[in-house]
Enzyme design. Structure first.
Site: not given
Ligand code: GAR
Length: 207
Positions: A66, A110, A12-13, A181, A151
């Site tokens: 599902r 992404h 969750g950053t 991000e 995507d």
């Molecule tokens: C992030 O790098 C995000 O871009 C990626 O998951 C990570 C979550 O990090 N998302 C994907 O790959 C979606 N296809 P976080 O939980 O620290 O935000």
């Protein structure tokens, strides 16, 4: 005020970046009304609670199939009456019914420059492993609207990040988060909340 729900799977950053930018006035005109995780034990839920945002988990493990999981997920989303749904590291495919119901109201971050290293099987650290294996010198992140194709939705914003000689998937992931991000996602939310972008003919235009 745009009612925003954030969906997460892990650390969750990106959620934290949204919380911090909202608190500091970097994102305006929104209310963070809920956080939904597909995982019961993640740090994301703690981050939400610490910020006073209602947080729930809807885990596929609690459902027989599902379809039932998808139903519960959609009910959880609907329960918050959101205007915007933000997939901030939500690593399971979302139900088609949800994509249709919330057309142009779901965005995703992404960790690559789409259309590179995206689609089925490309998520989280795997994206950076693939980028390093391919030997690209530049990677980055993309924020896009969510459509039925994985995507494939209209691109809102992208930011490039340099790959360094001795990068590991972890070091590259960290740099992409810090340099792309955590900047792009709050910016996109602020742009939507303040009516600066729209989707026309499958592309995002700035007003
Ligand atoms: C992030 O790098 C995000 O871009 C990626 O998951 C990570 C979550 O990090 N998302 C994907 O790959 C979606 N296809 P976080 O939980 O620290 O935000």
């Amino acid at each position: 005020m745009l009612r925003v729900v954030v969906m997460v799977s892990g650390g969750g950053t990106n959620l934290q970046a949204i919380i911090d930018k909202t608190a500091s006035g970097g994102i305006t005109n929104i209310q963070l009304v809920g956080v939904i995780s597909n995982n019961k034990t993640v740090k994301s839920l703690e981050r939400a609670k610490a910020a006073g945002i209602p947080a729930v988990s809807v885990s596929p493990r609690d459902y027989e199939n599902r379809e039932l999981f998808h139903q519960a997920l959609l009910e959880a989303v609907d329960g918050f009456s959101p205007d915007l749904i933000v997939l901030a590291g939500f690593l399971v495919a979302i139900p088609t019914a949800m994509v249709q119901k919330y057309e142009n109201r779901i965005i995703n971050i992404h960790p690559s420059l789409i259309p590179s290293f995206c689609g089925v099987g490309c998520y989280g650290l795997k994206v950076h492993e693939k980028a390093l294996a391919r030997g690209v010198k530049i990677t980055g992140a993309t924020v896009h609207f969510v459509t039925e194709g994985m995507d494939e939705g209209p691109i809102i914003s992208q930011k490039s990040v340099e790959v360094e000689e001795n990068d590991t998937p972890e070091s590259l992931q960290k740099r992409v988060m810090e340099q792309a991000e955590w900047i792009l996602l709050p910016q996109a939310i602020d742009d939507i909340a303040n009516g600066r972008i729209a989707v026309e003919n499958g592309r995002v235009i700035r007003k």
